[in-house]
Write a protein that holds these residues in place. Structure first.
Motif, PDB file in Angstrom:
ATOM      1  N   ASP A 156       0.841  -1.203   0.000  1.00  0.00           N
ATOM      2  CA  ASP A 156       0.000   0.000   0.000  1.00  0.00           C
ATOM      3  C   ASP A 156       0.867   1.240   0.000  1.00  0.00           C
ATOM      4  O   ASP A 156       1.744   1.395   0.854  1.00  0.00           O
ATOM      5  CB  ASP A 156      -0.888   0.068   1.253  1.00  0.00           C
ATOM      6  CG  ASP A 156      -1.912  -1.035   1.339  1.00  0.00           C
ATOM      7  OD1 ASP A 156      -2.518  -1.352   0.306  1.00  0.00           O
ATOM      8  OD2 ASP A 156      -2.105  -1.577   2.437  1.00  0.00           O
ATOM      9  N   LEU A 157       0.620   2.103  -0.950  1.00  0.00           N
ATOM     10  CA  LEU A 157       1.149   3.464  -0.932  1.00  0.00           C
ATOM     11  C   LEU A 157      -0.052   4.357  -1.196  1.00  0.00           C
ATOM     12  O   LEU A 157      -0.589   4.370  -2.312  1.00  0.00           O
ATOM     13  CB  LEU A 157       2.229   3.687  -1.989  1.00  0.00           C
ATOM     14  CG  LEU A 157       2.812   5.097  -2.022  1.00  0.00           C
ATOM     15  CD1 LEU A 157       3.516   5.439  -0.709  1.00  0.00           C
ATOM     16  CD2 LEU A 157       3.761   5.269  -3.191  1.00  0.00           C
ATOM     17  N   ALA A 158      -0.509   5.036  -0.162  1.00  0.00           N
ATOM     18  CA  ALA A 158      -1.725   5.841  -0.279  1.00  0.00           C
ATOM     19  C   ALA A 158      -1.497   7.207   0.353  1.00  0.00           C
ATOM     20  O   ALA A 158      -0.943   7.302   1.443  1.00  0.00           O
ATOM     21  CB  ALA A 158      -2.891   5.137   0.414  1.00  0.00           C
ATOM     22  N   VAL A 159      -1.948   8.233  -0.354  1.00  0.00           N
ATOM     23  CA  VAL A 159      -1.889   9.607   0.156  1.00  0.00           C
ATOM     24  C   VAL A 159      -3.255  10.244  -0.095  1.00  0.00           C
ATOM     25  O   VAL A 159      -3.804  10.152  -1.197  1.00  0.00           O
ATOM     26  CB  VAL A 159      -0.773  10.428  -0.535  1.00  0.00           C
ATOM     27  CG1 VAL A 159      -0.795  11.880  -0.070  1.00  0.00           C
ATOM     28  CG2 VAL A 159       0.590   9.801  -0.290  1.00  0.00           C
ATOM     29  N   ASP A 160      -3.796  10.855   0.931  1.00  0.00           N
ATOM     30  CA  ASP A 160      -5.059  11.591   0.839  1.00  0.00           C
ATOM     31  C   ASP A 160      -4.977  12.534  -0.365  1.00  0.00           C
ATOM     32  O   ASP A 160      -3.987  13.245  -0.537  1.00  0.00           O
ATOM     33  CB  ASP A 160      -5.252  12.367   2.147  1.00  0.00           C
ATOM     34  CG  ASP A 160      -6.541  13.141   2.247  1.00  0.00           C
ATOM     35  OD1 ASP A 160      -6.942  13.807   1.266  1.00  0.00           O
ATOM     36  OD2 ASP A 160      -7.138  13.122   3.335  1.00  0.00           O
ATOM     37  N   GLN A 161      -6.021  12.548  -1.198  1.00  0.00           N
ATOM     38  CA  GLN A 161      -6.005  13.368  -2.417  1.00  0.00           C
ATOM     39  C   GLN A 161      -5.769  14.846  -2.125  1.00  0.00           C
ATOM     40  O   GLN A 161      -5.174  15.550  -2.945  1.00  0.00           O
ATOM     41  CB  GLN A 161      -7.296  13.167  -3.215  1.00  0.00           C
ATOM     42  CG  GLN A 161      -7.356  11.798  -3.847  1.00  0.00           C
ATOM     43  CD  GLN A 161      -8.651  11.547  -4.607  1.00  0.00           C
ATOM     44  OE1 GLN A 161      -9.634  12.263  -4.467  1.00  0.00           O
ATOM     45  NE2 GLN A 161      -8.652  10.498  -5.411  1.00  0.00           N
ATOM     46  N   ALA A 196      -4.162   3.682 -13.015  1.00  0.00           N
ATOM     47  CA  ALA A 196      -4.078   5.146 -13.009  1.00  0.00           C
ATOM     48  C   ALA A 196      -2.734   5.665 -12.499  1.00  0.00           C
ATOM     49  O   ALA A 196      -2.402   6.827 -12.722  1.00  0.00           O
ATOM     50  CB  ALA A 196      -5.207   5.728 -12.162  1.00  0.00           C
ATOM     51  N   ALA A 197      -1.957   4.810 -11.830  1.00  0.00           N
ATOM     52  CA  ALA A 197      -0.688   5.258 -11.247  1.00  0.00           C
ATOM     53  C   ALA A 197       0.529   4.795 -12.040  1.00  0.00           C
ATOM     54  O   ALA A 197       1.662   5.000 -11.597  1.00  0.00           O
ATOM     55  CB  ALA A 197      -0.587   4.765  -9.806  1.00  0.00           C
ATOM     56  N   MET A 198       0.336   4.205 -13.193  1.00  0.00           N
ATOM     57  CA  MET A 198       1.446   3.646 -13.970  1.00  0.00           C
ATOM     58  C   MET A 198       2.499   4.688 -14.339  1.00  0.00           C
ATOM     59  O   MET A 198       3.674   4.363 -14.452  1.00  0.00           O
ATOM     60  CB  MET A 198       0.926   2.960 -15.236  1.00  0.00           C
ATOM     61  CG  MET A 198       0.151   1.685 -14.963  1.00  0.00           C
ATOM     62  SD  MET A 198       1.160   0.377 -14.241  1.00  0.00           S
ATOM     63  CE  MET A 198       2.221  -0.040 -15.609  1.00  0.00           C
ATOM     64  N   GLU A 199       2.106   5.918 -14.515  1.00  0.00           N
ATOM     65  CA  GLU A 199       3.059   6.971 -14.882  1.00  0.00           C
ATOM     66  C   GLU A 199       3.775   7.535 -13.658  1.00  0.00           C
ATOM     67  O   GLU A 199       4.811   8.189 -13.796  1.00  0.00           O
ATOM     68  CB  GLU A 199       2.335   8.094 -15.631  1.00  0.00           C
ATOM     69  CG  GLU A 199       1.610   7.633 -16.885  1.00  0.00           C
ATOM     70  CD  GLU A 199       2.547   7.006 -17.906  1.00  0.00           C
ATOM     71  OE1 GLU A 199       3.652   7.552 -18.114  1.00  0.00           O
ATOM     72  OE2 GLU A 199       2.179   5.973 -18.487  1.00  0.00           O
ATOM     73  N   TYR A 200       3.230   7.314 -12.473  1.00  0.00           N
ATOM     74  CA  TYR A 200       3.780   7.890 -11.243  1.00  0.00           C
ATOM     75  C   TYR A 200       5.022   7.151 -10.766  1.00  0.00           C
ATOM     76  O   TYR A 200       6.020   7.777 -10.400  1.00  0.00           O
ATOM     77  CB  TYR A 200       2.705   7.881 -10.153  1.00  0.00           C
ATOM     78  CG  TYR A 200       3.186   8.334  -8.798  1.00  0.00           C
ATOM     79  CD1 TYR A 200       3.581   9.650  -8.578  1.00  0.00           C
ATOM     80  CD2 TYR A 200       3.245   7.452  -7.735  1.00  0.00           C
ATOM     81  CE1 TYR A 200       4.023  10.081  -7.330  1.00  0.00           C
ATOM     82  CE2 TYR A 200       3.683   7.868  -6.473  1.00  0.00           C
ATOM     83  CZ  TYR A 200       4.063   9.178  -6.286  1.00  0.00           C
ATOM     84  OH  TYR A 200       4.497   9.587  -5.050  1.00  0.00           O
ATOM     85  N   TYR A 201       4.980   5.839 -10.758  1.00  0.00           N
ATOM     86  CA  TYR A 201       6.061   5.075 -10.138  1.00  0.00           C
ATOM     87  C   TYR A 201       7.423   5.218 -10.809  1.00  0.00           C
ATOM     88  O   TYR A 201       8.438   5.268 -10.105  1.00  0.00           O
ATOM     89  CB  TYR A 201       5.642   3.616  -9.954  1.00  0.00           C
ATOM     90  CG  TYR A 201       4.546   3.512  -8.926  1.00  0.00           C
ATOM     91  CD1 TYR A 201       4.806   3.769  -7.588  1.00  0.00           C
ATOM     92  CD2 TYR A 201       3.246   3.206  -9.292  1.00  0.00           C
ATOM     93  CE1 TYR A 201       3.800   3.717  -6.633  1.00  0.00           C
ATOM     94  CE2 TYR A 201       2.235   3.140  -8.341  1.00  0.00           C
ATOM     95  CZ  TYR A 201       2.525   3.392  -7.020  1.00  0.00           C
ATOM     96  OH  TYR A 201       1.536   3.343  -6.080  1.00  0.00           O
ATOM     97  N   PRO A 202       7.513   5.327 -12.138  1.00  0.00           N
ATOM     98  CA  PRO A 202       8.833   5.585 -12.722  1.00  0.00           C
ATOM     99  C   PRO A 202       9.472   6.886 -12.227  1.00  0.00           C
ATOM    100  O   PRO A 202      10.696   6.979 -12.112  1.00  0.00           O
ATOM    101  CB  PRO A 202       8.556   5.636 -14.224  1.00  0.00           C
ATOM    102  CG  PRO A 202       7.349   4.776 -14.396  1.00  0.00           C
ATOM    103  CD  PRO A 202       6.515   5.042 -13.164  1.00  0.00           C
ATOM    104  N   ILE A 203       8.664   7.873 -11.880  1.00  0.00           N
ATOM    105  CA  ILE A 203       9.175   9.130 -11.344  1.00  0.00           C
ATOM    106  C   ILE A 203       9.905   8.883 -10.021  1.00  0.00           C
ATOM    107  O   ILE A 203      10.876   9.570  -9.699  1.00  0.00           O
ATOM    108  CB  ILE A 203       8.027  10.147 -11.149  1.00  0.00           C
ATOM    109  CG1 ILE A 203       7.423  10.539 -12.504  1.00  0.00           C
ATOM    110  CG2 ILE A 203       8.485  11.384 -10.378  1.00  0.00           C
ATOM    111  CD1 ILE A 203       6.123  11.298 -12.413  1.00  0.00           C
ATOM    112  N   LEU A 204       9.456   7.866  -9.284  1.00  0.00           N
ATOM    113  CA  LEU A 204      10.061   7.536  -7.994  1.00  0.00           C
ATOM    114  C   LEU A 204      11.241   6.581  -8.115  1.00  0.00           C
ATOM    115  O   LEU A 204      11.826   6.204  -7.112  1.00  0.00           O
ATOM    116  CB  LEU A 204       9.012   6.917  -7.059  1.00  0.00           C
ATOM    117  CG  LEU A 204       7.799   7.773  -6.736  1.00  0.00           C
ATOM    118  CD1 LEU A 204       6.893   7.041  -5.758  1.00  0.00           C
ATOM    119  CD2 LEU A 204       8.204   9.124  -6.172  1.00  0.00           C
ATOM    120  N   GLY A 205      11.564   6.199  -9.348  1.00  0.00           N
ATOM    121  CA  GLY A 205      12.704   5.314  -9.563  1.00  0.00           C
ATOM    122  C   GLY A 205      12.349   3.856  -9.790  1.00  0.00           C
ATOM    123  O   GLY A 205      13.236   3.019  -9.938  1.00  0.00           O
TER     124      GLY A 205
END
Length: 126
Positions: free
Chosen positions: A66-71, A103-112
Motif C-alpha cells: 500500500d502506498l496511499a496519500v489523501d487526495q 491510473a498510477a502507472m506513470e507515477y512510479y517511474p518518477i520515484l525510480g
C-alpha cells in the motif's frame, strides 16, 4: 517508526486517497496493519494523510502493498518521502516491488521504479 494507526483511520485514508481496498471491512484492515512488516505514515496533526505498508524478509525482497496519500495532500512529495523512507530502511540489497493501479502507472517511474514484464499473480477472489 510510525504512530499507531487504527483500522478506521486506514479506511478513511484509503477512501480519501482513491486507492481500492476493502474500506468497509475493518477487521480485514486491522489484520493488514498487524501483519505488515514495515509501515511508514504521514500525519497532519492527528489526521493520517499517507501510508506506505510493506511485507518483507528484510534480506532479498520487499513488497510495497500500500502506498496511499489523501487526495488533498497529493503532489506535495508525501508519497515520494514514504517510498524513500522504505527504501532507506530496507537497504540496497533488498528489491522493492509493487503492483500498480492502472491510473498510477506513470507515477512510479518518477520515484525510480522500473516497469517489469516478468511478473505473475494468482488474484484474490475479493
Amino acid at each position: 517508526m510510525t504512530k499507531s494507526v487504527s483500522a478506521e483511520q486506514l479506511s478513511t485514508l484509503f477512501e480519501k486517497s482513491g486507492i481500492r481496498r476493502p474500506i468497509d471491512d475493518l477487521k480485514r484492515l486491522q489484520k493488514m496493519l498487524e501483519n505488515a512488516d514495515l509501515t511508514f505514515t504521514a500525519w497532519d496533526n492527528d489526521k493520517l494523510v499517507g501510508i506506505a505498508r510493506s511485507v518483507t524478509d528484510f534480506s532479498y525482497c520487499c513488497y510495497l502493498s500500500d502506498l496511499a496519500v489523501d487526495q488533498d495532500y497529493q503532489k506535495k512529495g508525501i508519497g515520494k518521502e514514504l517510498v524513500r523512507r522504505t527504501k532507506d530502511y530496507i537497504g540496497d540489497e533488498v528489491t522493492l516491488v509493487l503492483v500498480s493501479a492502472p491510473a498510477a502507472m506513470e507515477y512510479y517511474p518518477i520515484l525510480g521504479f522500473e516497469k517489469l514484464d516478468n511478473a505473475f499473480a494468482i488474484k484474490k477472489k475479493r
